[in-house]
Design a protein around this motif. Structure first.
Motif, mmCIF file in Angstrom:
data_model
loop_
_atom_site.group_PDB
_atom_site.id
_atom_site.type_symbol
_atom_site.label_atom_id
_atom_site.label_comp_id
_atom_site.label_asym_id
_atom_site.label_seq_id
_atom_site.Cartn_x
_atom_site.Cartn_y
_atom_site.Cartn_z
ATOM 1 N N GLY A 1 14.825 -61.628 13.947
ATOM 2 C CA GLY A 1 15.130 -60.625 12.919
ATOM 3 C C GLY A 1 16.507 -60.014 13.068
ATOM 4 N N SER A 2 17.379 -60.674 13.809
ATOM 5 C CA SER A 2 18.735 -60.146 14.012
ATOM 6 C C SER A 2 19.751 -61.237 13.778
ATOM 7 N N LEU A 3 20.828 -60.905 13.072
ATOM 8 C CA LEU A 3 21.917 -61.853 12.835
ATOM 9 C C LEU A 3 23.030 -61.664 13.860
ATOM 10 N N ARG A 4 22.888 -60.678 14.726
ATOM 11 C CA ARG A 4 23.942 -60.290 15.665
ATOM 12 C C ARG A 4 24.174 -61.370 16.718
ATOM 13 N N GLN A 5 25.450 -61.672 16.951
ATOM 14 C CA GLN A 5 25.792 -62.531 18.100
ATOM 15 C C GLN A 5 25.402 -61.752 19.343
ATOM 16 N N GLY A 6 24.761 -62.356 20.273
ATOM 17 C CA GLY A 6 24.349 -61.629 21.467
ATOM 18 C C GLY A 6 23.067 -60.853 21.256
ATOM 19 N N SER A 7 22.376 -61.137 20.159
ATOM 20 C CA SER A 7 21.103 -60.462 19.864
ATOM 21 C C SER A 7 20.066 -60.711 20.960
ATOM 22 N N PHE A 8 19.415 -59.631 21.371
ATOM 23 C CA PHE A 8 18.345 -59.763 22.370
ATOM 24 C C PHE A 8 17.163 -60.539 21.781
ATOM 25 N N ASN A 9 16.923 -60.380 20.489
ATOM 26 C CA ASN A 9 15.774 -61.061 19.872
ATOM 27 C C ASN A 9 16.028 -62.556 19.697
ATOM 28 N N PRO B 1 13.619 -57.156 16.056
ATOM 29 C CA PRO B 1 14.097 -55.855 16.516
ATOM 30 C C PRO B 1 13.315 -54.740 15.814
ATOM 31 N N GLU B 2 13.611 -53.516 16.198
ATOM 32 C CA GLU B 2 13.046 -52.359 15.478
ATOM 33 C C GLU B 2 14.215 -51.557 14.923
ATOM 34 N N TYR B 3 14.212 -51.362 13.600
ATOM 35 C CA TYR B 3 15.222 -50.522 12.955
ATOM 36 C C TYR B 3 14.488 -49.337 12.330
ATOM 37 N N ASN B 4 14.818 -48.146 12.782
ATOM 38 C CA ASN B 4 14.196 -46.943 12.230
ATOM 39 C C ASN B 4 12.675 -47.076 12.140
ATOM 40 N N TYR B 5 12.122 -47.494 13.261
ATOM 41 C CA TYR B 5 10.673 -47.632 13.467
ATOM 42 C C TYR B 5 10.061 -48.756 12.630
ATOM 43 N N SER B 6 10.867 -49.667 12.094
ATOM 44 C CA SER B 6 10.288 -50.692 11.233
ATOM 45 C C SER B 6 11.044 -52.015 11.365
ATOM 46 N N ALA C 1 12.287 -57.278 21.072
ATOM 47 C CA ALA C 1 13.064 -56.618 22.127
ATOM 48 C C ALA C 1 13.889 -55.488 21.521
ATOM 49 N N SER C 2 13.904 -54.360 22.196
ATOM 50 C CA SER C 2 14.796 -53.259 21.793
ATOM 51 C C SER C 2 15.272 -52.537 23.050
ATOM 52 N N MET C 3 16.299 -51.731 22.855
ATOM 53 C CA MET C 3 16.855 -51.014 24.011
ATOM 54 C C MET C 3 15.999 -49.810 24.375
ATOM 55 N N GLY C 4 15.190 -49.357 23.428
ATOM 56 C CA GLY C 4 14.353 -48.185 23.672
ATOM 57 C C GLY C 4 13.152 -48.505 24.553
HETATM 58 C C1 FNR Z 1 18.210 -49.497 15.905
HETATM 59 N N1 FNR Z 1 17.622 -49.548 17.164
HETATM 60 C C2 FNR Z 1 16.356 -49.040 17.344
HETATM 61 N N2 FNR Z 1 15.661 -49.260 18.515
HETATM 62 C C3 FNR Z 1 14.388 -48.832 18.657
HETATM 63 O O1 FNR Z 1 13.769 -49.055 19.697
HETATM 64 N N3 FNR Z 1 13.759 -48.143 17.638
HETATM 65 C C4 FNR Z 1 14.385 -47.878 16.452
HETATM 66 O O2 FNR Z 1 13.791 -47.300 15.565
HETATM 67 C C5 FNR Z 1 15.732 -48.324 16.291
HETATM 68 N N4 FNR Z 1 16.402 -48.112 15.126
HETATM 69 C C6 FNR Z 1 17.582 -48.756 14.889
HETATM 70 C C7 FNR Z 1 18.154 -48.713 13.602
HETATM 71 C C8 FNR Z 1 19.293 -49.429 13.340
HETATM 72 C C9 FNR Z 1 19.849 -49.427 11.942
HETATM 73 C C10 FNR Z 1 19.919 -50.196 14.345
HETATM 74 C C11 FNR Z 1 21.148 -51.011 14.029
HETATM 75 C C12 FNR Z 1 19.393 -50.220 15.600
HETATM 76 C C13 FNR Z 1 18.295 -50.228 18.273
HETATM 77 C C14 FNR Z 1 17.935 -51.696 18.284
HETATM 78 O O3 FNR Z 1 16.665 -51.870 18.869
HETATM 79 C C15 FNR Z 1 18.957 -52.476 19.098
HETATM 80 O O4 FNR Z 1 20.176 -52.390 18.399
HETATM 81 C C16 FNR Z 1 18.563 -53.895 19.352
HETATM 82 O O5 FNR Z 1 19.484 -54.417 20.264
HETATM 83 C C17 FNR Z 1 18.585 -54.721 18.085
HETATM 84 O O6 FNR Z 1 18.117 -56.030 18.332
HETATM 85 P P1 FNR Z 1 19.098 -57.277 18.571
HETATM 86 O O7 FNR Z 1 20.176 -57.259 17.526
HETATM 87 O O8 FNR Z 1 19.683 -57.106 19.960
HETATM 88 O O9 FNR Z 1 18.204 -58.460 18.493
#
Ligand code: FNR
Length: 181
Positions: A8-16, A75-80, A110-113
């Motif tokens: 679910g991530s287009l980022r280079q170096g994406s954890f997902n 990934p999780e963006y804004n809880y979704s 995967a997320s940083m949180g």
């Molecule tokens: C995040 N991130 C994030 N993390 C999390 O644990 N809960 C969250 O709700 C959010 N919300 C959020 C919103 C937006 C717009 C961004 C860009 C990021 C952080 C996110 O988990 C982190 O950037 C991951 O590294 C994204 O995954 P990839 O790109 O590394 O695969």
């Protein structure tokens, strides 16, 4: 067993995307994991949603149809769910023939949180229920503090997380066998 994996991530170096690469390495015997490319999927616009769909959507839909099972690393963006992943799923859901229905699937993320995408994964589950995807319930894979478990390329180096992925893939193989007999 051919598994099509969505990051679910287009980022280079994406954890997902790193989780998808780890999954490809850790797949049990007889399972081949290929990553889907969602980067060319246009934003959904009902005006472009005729009998034929945009080429990138048609191509990806054929890949889904040909897959034995699906894997989602979100990934999780804004809880979704990130918009790019939801957008790809929305487009695919518009292709004739319900391409997702009946495909065994597993979810990881995967997320940083500290929650490791659990909220996002549960939203994704809800969406996939709508599309009649028989989801593997357990084991779940929540990779928290991903920046401490992945290297600079996003490759997963944490042995415990890699072990969780291996166990989930083994379970997905069993789930596929159960469903397909
Ligand atoms: C995040 N991130 C994030 N993390 C999390 O644990 N809960 C969250 O709700 C959010 N919300 C959020 C919103 C937006 C717009 C961004 C860009 C990021 C952080 C996110 O988990 C982190 O950037 C991951 O590294 C994204 O995954 P990839 O790109 O590394 O695969």
């Amino acid at each position: 067993m051919n598994v099509l994996a969505f990051s679910g991530s287009l980022r280079q170096g994406s954890f997902n995307s790193g989780l998808v690469r780890a999954a490809a390495e850790l797949a049990p015997s007889g399972m081949l994991i290929e990553q889907a490319d969602i980067s060319a999927i246009p934003l959904y616009n009902g005006d472009d949603d005729g009998d034929s769909k945009p080429e990138a959507v048609e191509r990806l839909a054929r890949q889904v149809q040909n897959a034995d099972a699906l894997l989602f690393a979100t990934p999780e963006y804004n809880y979704s769910i990130p918009g790019v992943l939801k957008n790809a799923i929305d487009w695919l859901s518009r292709v004739e023939g319900s391409v997702f229905a009946g495909k065994p699937a597993a979810i990881m993320g995967a997320s940083m949180g500290g929650m490791g995408t659990s909220r996002s994964q549960y939203h994704l589950r809800q969406v996939l229920v709508c599309l009649d995807v028989p989801l593997l319930n357990k084991p779940e894979v929540f990779v928290s503090a991903a920046h401490q478990k992945c290297d600079d390329n996003g490759d997963l180096t944490d042995e415990k997380a890699r072990d969780m992925i291996a166990k989930q893939l083994q379970a997905l193989k069993g789930w596929h066998a159960t469903l397909k007999g």
